[in-house]
Design a protein around this motif. Structure first.
Motif, PDB file in Angstrom:
ATOM      1  N   ILE A 299      38.006   8.230  31.864  1.00  0.00           N
ATOM      2  CA  ILE A 299      36.523   7.677  31.076  1.00  0.00           C
ATOM      3  C   ILE A 299      37.248   6.611  30.287  1.00  0.00           C
ATOM      4  CG2 ILE A 299      35.001   8.277  29.670  1.00  0.00           C
ATOM      5  CD1 ILE A 299      35.914  11.454  30.768  1.00  0.00           C
ATOM      6  N   VAL A 300      36.599   5.828  30.628  1.00  0.00           N
ATOM      7  CA  VAL A 300      36.675   4.228  29.635  1.00  0.00           C
ATOM      8  C   VAL A 300      35.681   4.523  28.436  1.00  0.00           C
ATOM      9  CG1 VAL A 300      37.098   1.454  29.776  1.00  0.00           C
ATOM     10  CG2 VAL A 300      38.153   3.627  31.137  1.00  0.00           C
ATOM     11  N   PRO A 301      36.094   4.262  27.620  1.00  0.00           N
ATOM     12  CA  PRO A 301      34.412   3.842  26.452  1.00  0.00           C
ATOM     13  C   PRO A 301      34.069   2.806  26.017  1.00  0.00           C
ATOM     14  CG  PRO A 301      36.276   5.632  25.692  1.00  0.00           C
ATOM     15  CD  PRO A 301      36.638   4.993  26.523  1.00  0.00           C
ATOM     16  N   ILE A 302      32.993   1.995  26.798  1.00  0.00           N
ATOM     17  CA  ILE A 302      33.081   1.075  25.737  1.00  0.00           C
ATOM     18  C   ILE A 302      31.964   0.378  25.144  1.00  0.00           C
ATOM     19  CG2 ILE A 302      31.757  -1.164  27.057  1.00  0.00           C
ATOM     20  CD1 ILE A 302      32.689  -0.234  29.567  1.00  0.00           C
ATOM     21  N   GLY A 303      32.471  -0.266  23.766  1.00  0.00           N
ATOM     22  CA  GLY A 303      31.494  -0.460  22.647  1.00  0.00           C
ATOM     23  C   GLY A 303      31.644  -1.617  22.081  1.00  0.00           C
ATOM     24  N   ASN A 306      32.736  -0.541  16.367  1.00  0.00           N
ATOM     25  CA  ASN A 306      32.650   0.744  15.432  1.00  0.00           C
ATOM     26  C   ASN A 306      32.501   1.439  16.993  1.00  0.00           C
ATOM     27  OD1 ASN A 306      29.897   0.138  16.653  1.00  0.00           O
ATOM     28  ND2 ASN A 306      29.364   1.423  15.372  1.00  0.00           N
ATOM     29  N   TRP A 307      33.063   1.621  18.149  1.00  0.00           N
ATOM     30  CA  TRP A 307      33.211   2.202  19.360  1.00  0.00           C
ATOM     31  C   TRP A 307      33.556   3.747  18.721  1.00  0.00           C
ATOM     32  CZ3 TRP A 307      37.769   4.396  22.351  1.00  0.00           C
ATOM     33  CH2 TRP A 307      38.493   3.681  21.408  1.00  0.00           C
ATOM     34  N   ARG A 308      34.507   4.561  18.209  1.00  0.00           N
ATOM     35  CA  ARG A 308      34.926   5.566  18.213  1.00  0.00           C
ATOM     36  C   ARG A 308      34.402   6.161  16.453  1.00  0.00           C
ATOM     37  NH1 ARG A 308      40.585   5.984  18.376  1.00  0.00           N
ATOM     38  NH2 ARG A 308      41.528   4.486  19.441  1.00  0.00           N
ATOM     39  N   GLU A 309      33.337   5.574  16.379  1.00  0.00           N
ATOM     40  CA  GLU A 309      32.277   6.316  15.560  1.00  0.00           C
ATOM     41  C   GLU A 309      31.169   6.443  16.619  1.00  0.00           C
ATOM     42  OE1 GLU A 309      33.519   3.713  14.341  1.00  0.00           O
ATOM     43  OE2 GLU A 309      35.162   5.236  13.245  1.00  0.00           O
ATOM     44  N   THR A 310      30.844   5.511  17.486  1.00  0.00           N
ATOM     45  CA  THR A 310      29.540   5.725  18.070  1.00  0.00           C
ATOM     46  C   THR A 310      30.035   6.491  19.922  1.00  0.00           C
ATOM     47  OG1 THR A 310      30.021   3.547  18.955  1.00  0.00           O
ATOM     48  CG2 THR A 310      28.479   3.546  16.626  1.00  0.00           C
ATOM     49  N   VAL A 311      30.783   5.885  20.248  1.00  0.00           N
ATOM     50  CA  VAL A 311      30.502   6.129  21.408  1.00  0.00           C
ATOM     51  C   VAL A 311      31.778   7.187  21.507  1.00  0.00           C
ATOM     52  CG1 VAL A 311      31.692   5.550  23.641  1.00  0.00           C
ATOM     53  CG2 VAL A 311      29.761   4.130  22.518  1.00  0.00           C
ATOM     54  N   LEU A 312      32.695   7.239  21.120  1.00  0.00           N
ATOM     55  CA  LEU A 312      33.927   8.439  21.587  1.00  0.00           C
ATOM     56  C   LEU A 312      34.023   9.300  21.094  1.00  0.00           C
ATOM     57  CD1 LEU A 312      37.056   7.981  22.002  1.00  0.00           C
ATOM     58  CD2 LEU A 312      37.678   8.402  20.081  1.00  0.00           C
ATOM     59  N   LYS A 359      24.733   1.591  24.832  1.00  0.00           N
ATOM     60  CA  LYS A 359      22.769   1.967  25.948  1.00  0.00           C
ATOM     61  C   LYS A 359      23.098   2.794  27.083  1.00  0.00           C
ATOM     62  CE  LYS A 359      22.821  -3.472  25.409  1.00  0.00           C
ATOM     63  NZ  LYS A 359      22.548  -4.553  26.061  1.00  0.00           N
ATOM     64  N   ASP A 360      24.138   3.171  27.696  1.00  0.00           N
ATOM     65  CA  ASP A 360      24.706   4.367  28.008  1.00  0.00           C
ATOM     66  C   ASP A 360      24.060   5.658  27.594  1.00  0.00           C
ATOM     67  OD1 ASP A 360      25.869   2.929  30.699  1.00  0.00           O
ATOM     68  OD2 ASP A 360      27.194   2.826  29.243  1.00  0.00           O
ATOM     69  N   ILE A 361      24.716   5.682  26.237  1.00  0.00           N
ATOM     70  CA  ILE A 361      24.440   7.542  25.443  1.00  0.00           C
ATOM     71  C   ILE A 361      22.811   6.950  25.771  1.00  0.00           C
ATOM     72  CG2 ILE A 361      24.742   8.450  23.454  1.00  0.00           C
ATOM     73  CD1 ILE A 361      26.984   7.041  23.212  1.00  0.00           C
ATOM     74  N   GLU A 362      22.184   5.994  25.133  1.00  0.00           N
ATOM     75  CA  GLU A 362      20.614   5.392  24.780  1.00  0.00           C
ATOM     76  C   GLU A 362      20.167   6.346  25.852  1.00  0.00           C
ATOM     77  OE1 GLU A 362      19.449   1.707  23.643  1.00  0.00           O
ATOM     78  OE2 GLU A 362      20.856   2.057  22.061  1.00  0.00           O
ATOM     79  N   LYS A 363      20.367   5.761  27.353  1.00  0.00           N
ATOM     80  CA  LYS A 363      20.005   6.296  28.565  1.00  0.00           C
ATOM     81  C   LYS A 363      19.880   7.791  29.111  1.00  0.00           C
ATOM     82  CE  LYS A 363      20.294   1.559  30.058  1.00  0.00           C
ATOM     83  NZ  LYS A 363      19.886   0.248  31.155  1.00  0.00           N
ATOM     84  N   SER A 364      21.570   8.321  28.329  1.00  0.00           N
ATOM     85  CA  SER A 364      21.125  10.133  29.079  1.00  0.00           C
ATOM     86  C   SER A 364      22.142   9.829  30.153  1.00  0.00           C
ATOM     87  CB  SER A 364      20.787  10.579  28.417  1.00  0.00           C
ATOM     88  OG  SER A 364      20.170  11.059  27.499  1.00  0.00           O
ATOM     89  N   LYS A 376      29.840   0.134  41.710  1.00  0.00           N
ATOM     90  CA  LYS A 376      29.208   1.418  40.438  1.00  0.00           C
ATOM     91  C   LYS A 376      27.979   1.862  40.762  1.00  0.00           C
ATOM     92  CE  LYS A 376      31.803  -1.873  38.396  1.00  0.00           C
ATOM     93  NZ  LYS A 376      32.233  -2.439  36.138  1.00  0.00           N
ATOM     94  N   ILE A 377      27.643   3.103  40.379  1.00  0.00           N
ATOM     95  CA  ILE A 377      26.740   4.019  40.432  1.00  0.00           C
ATOM     96  C   ILE A 377      26.604   4.320  39.018  1.00  0.00           C
ATOM     97  CG2 ILE A 377      25.912   5.922  41.551  1.00  0.00           C
ATOM     98  CD1 ILE A 377      28.489   5.969  43.361  1.00  0.00           C
ATOM     99  N   GLY A 378      24.843   4.496  38.741  1.00  0.00           N
ATOM    100  CA  GLY A 378      24.724   5.184  37.677  1.00  0.00           C
ATOM    101  C   GLY A 378      24.117   6.134  37.407  1.00  0.00           C
ATOM    102  N   VAL A 379      25.209   7.426  36.694  1.00  0.00           N
ATOM    103  CA  VAL A 379      25.018   8.850  36.986  1.00  0.00           C
ATOM    104  C   VAL A 379      24.567   9.682  35.562  1.00  0.00           C
ATOM    105  CG1 VAL A 379      25.723  10.705  37.761  1.00  0.00           C
ATOM    106  CG2 VAL A 379      26.624   8.744  38.784  1.00  0.00           C
ATOM    107  N   ALA A 380      23.227   9.816  35.810  1.00  0.00           N
ATOM    108  CA  ALA A 380      22.774  10.894  34.677  1.00  0.00           C
ATOM    109  C   ALA A 380      23.837  11.930  33.923  1.00  0.00           C
ATOM    110  CB  ALA A 380      21.580  11.833  34.772  1.00  0.00           C
TER     111      ALA A 380
END
Length: 484
Positions: A299-303, A306-312, A359-364, A376-380
């Motif tokens: 898993i690679v968080p991207i942001g 402040n990615w540690r607060e928003t994505v991690l 943006k991924d979090i927004e789209k779930s 590359k594949i988008g997965v719910a």
């Protein structure tokens, strides 16, 4: 914290496969942190990532050994020289590779000790003590151990002075039982190579010159590496009664007569790690089949800053979900650019990379990158674990099918010696040709072309035509190749 090299510089540390396959292999072993050279010439240190691959291979094989009735034991590393010398062909075959201990505790030993090159001698000695009657048979023992063979030319995983392996040693009442055991293990090895390592193999019998020292018959599985060379990936030997007679392993038979047991021995080693590298790897590094990948998903968080607060936090929740589902997963929390992390995990061959940003979090959803196809594949996020399991199975299947296609494209049949020599000027893969069974013809072919008979397939086509070298009536369909 010091920054790592940028992605492009990182990748260019690996020599392209097409430029120098041997250098590429060593670069991957080093850069993926699979192994390192030790202060002892010809010996390697297996690093944690490389050892994790070996552990997964070991576990898969061990499960099958136990399923088929075998049990694990352990025998000594040191073997009195006199024991090794009891079977003449055996000692002659291993003499150039034997390492000895001559002193212990500051004193010269009365009898030199051999550092285990293989364990037929010490195990045969113990079986002679344990076997009295047909009721004691069969003995179905395996051991996981290290062995030492003093090699002049070494290469990490493929050929080292010390290596890790398993060696099975069984004893039976009859020749037919021993032969059935030998072939059952050969089938087991082939099935595991293909289903676990995604590495297609051909299985068959070795020629007399390639037979294990002291064996009645030797069988092997042979795989084709990415440079067109063959690799012996596992061997299974019907030892006949040679070792039983040398070590006096006798039993009272059902008819009250005293007979010698019929033996087998068989093994695979850390060479399989090298086989995985060379079968599936590419210019970016390792490509690991999911079943032997220490991490199946990274898993690679991207942001932004402040990615540690928003994505991690969401990335950690996904990590737990996947781990709870039995998927081997790691989360890369390092303070490095995503691009550098992508390159790092491509090098290490992780089958699936899961990218997640705001943006991924927004789209779930998350973005999944496949190591095998780079698709590359988008997965719910909902139902993520089952979907990733499906993708991992597909990666495993795709890698096997790709390797089968490569082997098919690099296997050909020739029917005259001029064509054979011309083909063998490169590294053509497997070349199938008729052979008369003569050791002289086999030796001359090797001297002229560097090609050896890898196997004569079990259940293969009946021999037809004439020997590729001498023109006499053929007795076998042989698969030739240049080999490691």
């Amino acid at each position: 914290m010091a920054k790592k090299p940028d992605t492009d510089a990182f990748v260019t540390e690996i020599t392209p496969r097409s430029q120098d396959f041997s250098r590429w292999y060593l670069d991957v072993v080093r850069r993926a942190e699979l192994a390192d050279y030790s202060p002892v010439k010809g010996c390697m240190v297996i690093r944690p990532y490389g050892y994790a691959i070996w552990e997964l291979i070991q576990q898969a094989f061990d499960r099958e050994f136990k399923r088929t009735g075998h049990v694990n034991a352990y025998f000594p590393l040191f073997i009195p020289e006199g024991l090794l010398r009891k079977e003449a062909a055996h000692v002659e075959g291993f003499a150039p590779q034997v390492a000895y201990v001559t002193h212990g505790g500051g004193e010269e030993l009365e009898e030199k000790l051999v550092v285990r090159p293989t364990s037929e001698a010490i195990i045969g000695t113990m079986y002679a003590k344990w076997v009295q009657s047909w009721r004691d048979l069969p003995i179905l023992i395996n051991q996981w151990a290290n062995v030492v063979r003093w090699e002049k030319v070494t290469r990490p995983f493929l050929r080292t002075t010390e290596f890790l392996w398993q060696e099975g040693h069984t004893a039976h009442e009859t020749h037919d039982e021993a032969e059935a055991e030998t072939l059952m293990i050969l089938d087991l090895y082939a099935a595991l190579a293909e289903t676990v390592l995604a590495m297609p193999v051909v299985k068959g019998m070795k020629s007399e010159s390639e037979r294990f020292a002291g064996a009645l018959r030797t069988y092997s599985i042979e795989a084709l590496m990415g440079d067109g060379r063959a690799l012996q990936a596992g061997t299974s030997h019907n030892l006949g009664q040679n070792f039983a007679k040398a070590f006096e392993i006798t039993f009272q038979a059902r008819d009250k007569s005293v007979q010698h047991v019929w033996g087998t021995s068989w093994g695979v080693s850390t060479r399989l790690v090298g086989a995985v590298i060379m079968t599936h790897g590419d210019d970016s590094g390792l490509v690991l089949p999911p079943r032997v990948a220490p991490y199946q998903v990274v898993i690679v968080p991207i942001g932004r800053d402040n990615w540690r607060e928003t994505v991690l936090p969401r990335a950690r929740a996904i990590q737990k979900e996947l781990a709870d589902a039995g998927i081997r997963v790691t989360l890369d929390e390092r303070d490095e650019r995503p691009g550098w992390k992508f390159s790092e995990w491509e090098l290490r061959g992780v089958p699936l990379r899961l990218e997640i940003g705001p943006k991924d979090i927004e789209k779930s959803q998350v973005l999944i990158a496949r190591r095998d196809t780079r698709e590359k594949i988008g997965v719910a996020m909902d139902g993520l674990a089952p979907r990733l399991r499906e993708l991992l199975n597909d990666v495993q299947r795709t890698l096997f099918e790709r390797a089968v296609k490569f082997r098919e494209e690099h296997t050909q049949r020739v029917d005259n010696y001029d064509a054979f020599k011309q083909v063998m000027e490169g590294r053509p893969g497997f070349v199938i040709a008729s052979w008369c069974g003569s050791a002289d013809c086999e030796a001359e072919i090797k001297a002229n072309t560097q090609a050896t008979i890898r196997i004569m397939p079990v259940g293969g086509a009946a021999p037809s035509g004439r020997c590729i070298r001498c023109g006499r009536t053929a007795t076998a369909e042989a698969w030739f190749a240049k080999a490691y």
